[in-house]
Design an enzyme around this catalytic site. Structure first.
Site, mmCIF file in Angstrom:
data_model
loop_
_atom_site.group_PDB
_atom_site.id
_atom_site.type_symbol
_atom_site.label_atom_id
_atom_site.label_comp_id
_atom_site.label_asym_id
_atom_site.label_seq_id
_atom_site.Cartn_x
_atom_site.Cartn_y
_atom_site.Cartn_z
ATOM 1 N N ASP A 1 11.721 -3.263 -2.105
ATOM 2 C CA ASP A 1 12.835 -2.347 -2.345
ATOM 3 C C ASP A 1 13.916 -2.489 -1.268
ATOM 4 O O ASP A 1 15.112 -2.502 -1.573
ATOM 5 C CB ASP A 1 12.327 -0.896 -2.369
ATOM 6 C CG ASP A 1 11.549 -0.596 -3.654
ATOM 7 O OD1 ASP A 1 11.875 -1.189 -4.707
ATOM 8 O OD2 ASP A 1 10.618 0.222 -3.609
ATOM 9 N N GLY B 1 7.689 1.384 4.815
ATOM 10 C CA GLY B 1 6.433 1.665 5.517
ATOM 11 C C GLY B 1 6.233 0.751 6.721
ATOM 12 O O GLY B 1 6.636 -0.410 6.710
ATOM 13 N N LYS C 1 8.652 -7.914 4.989
ATOM 14 C CA LYS C 1 7.649 -7.029 5.594
ATOM 15 C C LYS C 1 6.895 -6.278 4.517
ATOM 16 O O LYS C 1 7.496 -5.886 3.522
ATOM 17 C CB LYS C 1 8.388 -6.019 6.481
ATOM 18 C CG LYS C 1 7.557 -4.875 6.966
ATOM 19 C CD LYS C 1 8.152 -3.510 6.636
ATOM 20 C CE LYS C 1 8.106 -3.162 5.180
ATOM 21 N NZ LYS C 1 8.339 -1.745 4.865
ATOM 22 N N THR C 2 5.662 -6.069 4.608
ATOM 23 C CA THR C 2 4.871 -5.053 3.922
ATOM 24 C C THR C 2 3.393 -5.394 4.055
ATOM 25 O O THR C 2 2.988 -6.531 3.810
ATOM 26 C CB THR C 2 5.219 -4.839 2.435
ATOM 27 O OG1 THR C 2 4.313 -3.868 1.910
ATOM 28 C CG2 THR C 2 5.147 -6.078 1.561
ATOM 29 N N ARG D 1 13.028 5.508 4.370
ATOM 30 C CA ARG D 1 13.034 4.980 3.006
ATOM 31 C C ARG D 1 14.327 5.291 2.251
ATOM 32 O O ARG D 1 14.358 5.226 1.030
ATOM 33 C CB ARG D 1 11.851 5.550 2.228
ATOM 34 C CG ARG D 1 10.498 4.989 2.642
ATOM 35 C CD ARG D 1 9.453 5.236 1.593
ATOM 36 N NE ARG D 1 8.128 4.824 2.023
ATOM 37 C CZ ARG D 1 7.660 3.585 1.942
ATOM 38 N NH1 ARG D 1 8.415 2.622 1.445
ATOM 39 N NH2 ARG D 1 6.447 3.291 2.363
ATOM 40 N N GLY E 1 -1.830 -0.064 -0.655
ATOM 41 C CA GLY E 1 -1.264 -1.128 -1.473
ATOM 42 C C GLY E 1 -0.725 -0.419 -2.705
ATOM 43 O O GLY E 1 -1.486 -0.168 -3.631
ATOM 44 N N ASP F 1 1.361 -4.465 2.106
ATOM 45 C CA ASP F 1 0.841 -4.600 0.736
ATOM 46 C C ASP F 1 0.676 -6.061 0.314
ATOM 47 O O ASP F 1 -0.056 -6.350 -0.629
ATOM 48 C CB ASP F 1 1.777 -3.909 -0.261
ATOM 49 C CG ASP F 1 1.786 -2.399 -0.092
ATOM 50 O OD1 ASP F 1 1.086 -1.906 0.811
ATOM 51 O OD2 ASP F 1 2.482 -1.725 -0.851
HETATM 52 P P1 FBP Z 1 6.332 -0.738 2.048
HETATM 53 O O1 FBP Z 1 6.302 -1.271 0.643
HETATM 54 O O2 FBP Z 1 7.593 -0.049 2.387
HETATM 55 O O3 FBP Z 1 5.972 -1.788 3.041
HETATM 56 O O4 FBP Z 1 5.211 0.402 2.192
HETATM 57 C C1 FBP Z 1 3.934 0.166 1.719
HETATM 58 C C2 FBP Z 1 3.038 1.354 1.916
HETATM 59 O O5 FBP Z 1 2.323 1.267 3.125
HETATM 60 C C3 FBP Z 1 2.092 1.464 0.721
HETATM 61 O O6 FBP Z 1 0.928 0.727 0.938
HETATM 62 C C4 FBP Z 1 1.901 2.951 0.609
HETATM 63 O O7 FBP Z 1 1.637 3.340 -0.715
HETATM 64 C C5 FBP Z 1 3.217 3.503 1.043
HETATM 65 O O8 FBP Z 1 3.757 2.578 1.935
HETATM 66 C C6 FBP Z 1 3.105 4.853 1.705
HETATM 67 O O9 FBP Z 1 4.371 5.331 1.955
HETATM 68 P P2 FBP Z 1 4.727 6.429 3.034
HETATM 69 O O10 FBP Z 1 4.685 5.758 4.364
HETATM 70 O O11 FBP Z 1 6.115 6.814 2.681
HETATM 71 O O12 FBP Z 1 3.731 7.517 2.922
#
Ligand code: FBP
Length: 555
Positions: A177, A82, A203-204, A146, A252, A206
């Site tokens: 991940d 993300g 990075k994240t 991803r 999150g 969350d």
């Molecule tokens: P990462 O763990 O890859 O940083 O992504 C976090 C996040 O933003 C979460 O908060 C959310 O649930 C998810 O990605 C959403 O994923 P997508 O961008 O695939 O819809």
């Protein structure tokens, strides 16, 4: 007067570096500590990572001479998972360090995340490209994805890409991940006898990729400030019109760090913390009853409005729901073909209801059909439920409404309840990074190159003491295996970086817990307003409340 956009002005912002990284790169050396251990499952992880397990923590020092720092290198970089504000600055910091070490060095950006590495899709990052992305949000410089590199064919293809491009090192900018993938790649390359180094960057938004050495994942600061501005605006609207309850789900995927930080910044009427729900083994009905208590209390004072913050990952932390989801995950993994052959919708729900254990069938049956179907949606490539697509905020509104109707019948709750739902997630992931995130990410990227120049692999770029001004920041690296344990994924136990959840005995939660009933009883909203990029440092440069409290500072 010529008008400029914030974007143009931000190109010129010069991010701050930790003192150890300010001199010439050949004058920075790596000081190593003692051997490390993984957070759990040590024996198994040692067997899975024979080459990279147990490496020491590294601190970079501005002394000594690194003879090989100027050697010509080609480095690859991937943005993974993300989006999080500051990703472009990691690439900028990496690029600047790489060119400062040797102007003929090359940085290749693999396109669309790990898939770009497998398929060898890339661009060479140049001055012209990087200068259009400095200090901006988004991952659009090279895109993200991803894709999980997990099959032998994918590992072989990723390696082949590195060999074809004469890569010396690969930098993976990602969350838990993606950095697990980085650890596996580092081990794989060593196993094949390659001199290919892999460095991760935390990075994240969350905020759940952290420990003593990784004090924060980048993007959390900007994302929580963006959401807090929006929550503050909504709270003020609620306080003006005095007629709506706003249920706001906040991103999150697992941990509630974002909801907690936003609660600290805005002082809502109520905020659910998933980790507490799990620790108290609360049922969904109990979570609903707590919200109804707050609604009724405020209604008794004529205040039929408020703001409730709901962490995105809540559903997986309610023990009965977590058991249900784990059974669904296993069934979808074991009987994927059977499930896929059914038409989407009713028949899938029926098939699942028959296959679930009797203990959770009732839990599933009690859920509204929309939520049942949302629980059946595809898992992400890492086997996670896509919680951002489960409308927990709507489920809670419907259940609170039902509970209030019951209470009203018994004259237990006065007033009216009119609720609106919101979901803040994508709004914050590509905002212009705050000064904190701009400095932190540039430093992480610059630091990643210095770790490469120090000959390290299987490390995560680490900048510490980040609640203090950049003049006090400490640069270094920690071995990726140190953060790992084994977890059930796609029906079997896999090595993964353990998520850092909200600690109920940690300072941020304790501060929140000691203030929340006051915020529930008495309207106490704080309106943080927009992120400030210029102006007094106490407005533009202060890190999150979570970080300050975790580092023992007072608010
Ligand atoms: P990462 O763990 O890859 O940083 O992504 C976090 C996040 O933003 C979460 O908060 C959310 O649930 C998810 O990605 C959403 O994923 P997508 O961008 O695939 O819809």
């Amino acid at each position: 007067m010529k008008l400029s956009t914030l974007q143009e002005i931000r190109y010129g912002y010069q991010p701050k570096l930790p003192p150890a990284l300010r001199g010439t790169i050949s004058g920075i050396t790596a000081e190593t500590g003692g051997a490390t251990e993984s957070v759990a499952d040590r024996k198994e992880l040692q067997e899975i990572f024979p080459h990279t397990y147990g490496k020491p923590i590294v601190t970079l020092q501005p002394r000594g001479t690194n003879e090989s720092s100027g050697k010509k290198r080609t480095v690859g970089v991937i943005l993974s998972g993300g989006q999080a504000p500051g990703g472009h600055n990691v690439v900028a910091g990496l690029y600047d360090a790489l060119k400062a070490a040797n102007s003929t060095n090359v940085l290749l950006g693999f396109l669309g995340g790990p898939g770009g590495l497998v398929d060898d899709k890339k661009i060479e990052i140049t001055d012209e490209i990087i200068n259009r992305f400095r200090n901006t949000g988004g991952f659009d410089i090279i895109g993200s994805g991803r894709t999980k590199i997990e099959t032998p064919e994918q590992f072989a293809a990723a390696r082949q890409t590195c060999l074809n491009n004469n890569l010396d090192a690969l930098v993976v900018i990602g969350g838990d991940d993606s950095n697990t993938n980085a650890a596996l790649l580092a081990e794989y390359f060593l196993d094949k006898g390659d001199a290919l180094q892999v460095i991760g960057v935390p990075k994240t938004i969350d905020g759940d990729l952290k420990n003593e050495y990784i004090e924060a994942s980048f993007g959390f600061d900007t994302a929580t400030r963006t959401y807090s501005e929006l929550i503050g605006n909504i709270a003020r609207d609620a306080n003006s019109a005095k007629k709506y309850w706003h249920f706001i789900k906040l991103m999150g995927r697992s941990a509630s760090h974002i909801a907690l930080e936003c609660a600290l910044q805005t002082q809502p009427s109520w905020c659910i913390i998933s980790e507490e729900v799990e620790a108290k083994k609360q049922t969904l009905n109990q979570v609903v009853a707590e919200i109804a208590d707050v609604v009724c209390h405020r209604a008794s004072k004529g205040e039929n409005f408020g703001v409730v913050l709901v962490p995105e990952g809540l559903i997986e932390f309610i023990p009965e729901m977590s058991e249900l989801i784990s059974q669904i995950n296993d069934l979808l993994a074991d009987k994927a073909g059977e499930f896929a052959a059914l038409p989407a919708g009713e028949e899938q729900v029926e098939w699942l209801t028959a296959a679930l254990s009797p203990e959770v069938t009732g839990v599933f049956a009690a859920l509204p059909r929309d939520i049942q179907l949302q629980l059946l949606m595809d898992r992400d490539p890492h086997g996670n439920v896509q919680v951002s697509r489960i409308e927990t905020e709507k489920l809670l509104i419907a259940m609170v409404q039902g509970e209030l109707e019951e209470r009203s019948k018994k004259q237990l709750c006065p007033g009216s309840f009119s609720a609106l739902n919101h979901f803040f997630g994508y709004e914050g992931r590509c905002a212009f990074p705050t000064n904190f995130d701009a400095d932190y990410t540039y430093s992480l990227g610059y630091n990643a190159f210095v770790l490469i120049a120090s000959g390290l692999t299987g490390y995560l770029s680490s900048i510490r003491r980040i609640s203090r001004p950049a003049d006090e920041w400490v640069a270094g690296g920690i071995p990726l295996t140190m953060m790992m344990n084994l977890e059930q994924r796609h029906g079997s136990r896999k090595p993964v970086i353990r998520k850092a959840l909200v600690e109920l005995d940690g300072a941020p939660f304790k501060y929140f817990a000691s203030h929340r009933s006051e915020w529930a009883r008495q309207t106490s909203f704080v309106y943080p307003g927009a992120i400030q990029y210029y102006g007094p440092p106490e407005l533009s440069d202060t890190p999150t409340m979570t970080l300050r409290l975790e580092q023992g500072e007072s608010l």
